[in-house]
Design a protein around this motif. Sequence first.
Motif, mmCIF file in Angstrom:
data_model
loop_
_atom_site.group_PDB
_atom_site.id
_atom_site.type_symbol
_atom_site.label_atom_id
_atom_site.label_comp_id
_atom_site.label_asym_id
_atom_site.label_seq_id
_atom_site.Cartn_x
_atom_site.Cartn_y
_atom_site.Cartn_z
ATOM 1 N N GLY A 32 0.808 -1.197 0.000
ATOM 2 C CA GLY A 32 0.000 0.000 0.000
ATOM 3 C C GLY A 32 0.843 1.249 0.000
ATOM 4 N N LEU A 33 0.149 2.362 0.054
ATOM 5 C CA LEU A 33 0.781 3.668 0.072
ATOM 6 C C LEU A 33 0.690 4.243 1.472
ATOM 7 N N LEU A 42 -3.264 -2.348 -6.625
ATOM 8 C CA LEU A 42 -2.642 -2.497 -5.312
ATOM 9 C C LEU A 42 -3.121 -1.406 -4.363
ATOM 10 N N ASP A 43 -3.263 -0.210 -4.873
ATOM 11 C CA ASP A 43 -3.718 0.909 -4.040
ATOM 12 C C ASP A 43 -4.053 2.091 -4.945
ATOM 13 N N THR A 86 -5.135 6.591 -4.682
ATOM 14 C CA THR A 86 -5.416 7.761 -3.851
ATOM 15 C C THR A 86 -5.719 8.972 -4.719
ATOM 16 N N SER A 113 -1.069 -3.361 4.025
ATOM 17 C CA SER A 113 -2.317 -3.508 3.279
ATOM 18 C C SER A 113 -2.628 -2.188 2.587
ATOM 19 N N PRO A 114 -3.518 -2.206 1.628
ATOM 20 C CA PRO A 114 -3.856 -0.954 0.954
ATOM 21 C C PRO A 114 -4.319 0.118 1.934
ATOM 22 N N SER A 115 -3.792 1.290 1.756
ATOM 23 C CA SER A 115 -4.094 2.363 2.698
ATOM 24 C C SER A 115 -5.335 3.156 2.291
ATOM 25 N N PHE A 116 -5.622 3.253 0.980
ATOM 26 C CA PHE A 116 -6.805 3.944 0.480
ATOM 27 C C PHE A 116 -6.928 5.352 1.055
ATOM 28 N N LYS A 173 -12.169 1.007 -3.216
ATOM 29 C CA LYS A 173 -12.377 -0.283 -2.560
ATOM 30 C C LYS A 173 -13.063 -1.263 -3.495
ATOM 31 N N TRP A 216 -10.505 -2.488 -5.955
ATOM 32 C CA TRP A 216 -9.629 -3.504 -5.359
ATOM 33 C C TRP A 216 -10.266 -4.886 -5.455
#
Length: 393
Positions: A2-3, A67-68, A70, A83-86, A96, A99
């Motif tokens: 994630g970011l 993967l992510d 934003t 994990s993905p930070s979203f 979401k 994903w």
Amino acid sequence: MGLIKAAAAAVGSTLHDQWKEYIRCDDLGQDILMKRVSTPNGVISKDSAIQVAPGQIAVVFQNGQILDATAEEGIFTFDQSTSPSFFAGQFGAVFKEMWGRFTYNGGTFKEQAVFYINAKEIMDNKFGTPAPIPFQDWSHPIPNQMTGAISPLRVEVKCFGKYTFKISDPAVFMSRVAGTAEEYRKDELCEQMRSEVIGAFQNVLNELGNSEHKTPVLELPSSTDEIKQVMDEKVFDQPIRDRGLNIVGFVVESVTLDDESNQKIDNYELSSNQFMQQGTLTGAYANAVQDAAKNEAGAMNGFLGVGMMNMASGGMMGGVAANAVNPQINPGNTQAYDPYANQAAEQLNQARAVAAANVQSQASNVQNANFCPNCGNPTNGSNFCPNCGAKLK
């Protein structure tokens, strides 16, 4: 994977040197809707930095999956162990869903990359109707003389203007439009959008010209808010929304009528002025008939004057009077409608009744006069004319 948003202190500090790669995208402007950016070897290493500028959405892909992503501006550290930070801002729910379901239609993308999507409002997109569009213009109503109903004047219009749009659903836009192209530009989409915008606008015109809205044709350029409201309520731009796009602004800059429609309006205005003049003349004509019937010098002399008035008007009053007294003469001619017809008919009928009574009275007076109706000589009260012998009583 994630970011993770980097601390503000890290930007420009010695931590900058710890990032394996630094991925960024120049401003996408108004022409680029999506651009792919990656590293020289196509792999985004752990602790690499990904910069997201204002008006950009960053979507990180690997092997055909997200993967992510934003839409929050800033610098993010790519960490495959998380994990993905979203950090998604307004697109959180969209990311979401991406994903969970997004793939390249079954294809495989073996390299890692960041797809930057333009989140700005895309301006200055022109549209114009290639052919005139029918419009029901209620500002020029046509009354039906038989039924009393009012119908609009049908005209043909050409409209020109501009619209703006935004990418409202990045996942749908990528899956249905842009895919995994290195760069996707507005020019690749505009022709299709322009056709769909014109189609949506034609549906809007049909709504604005119905009996509910009754928008005057020449007021369309000032009806921007109403046009957008109708388009949203009726979802006339559904094909555009199905691509993850949304029309934001819509402006009609000019409206022109074809030659036939201009002629219709000119004739309408001319007829309206003539009807007003004819209404005044019709009343005067009826009064003249009444005066003629009362003329002490004889009804026929009075009616001779009425005939001269009719000749002076080019015969117009004869037609007006005929239509006024008997509107069934031309029941289908709605353009010859005279709003004063009923009033004129009543006045003329009254005048005719008076004229008939006066003529009969004058005939009786002639019969009972002291002059012979046969030769015109004095009778001196005799039962027979002393000149020609005609019986007088």
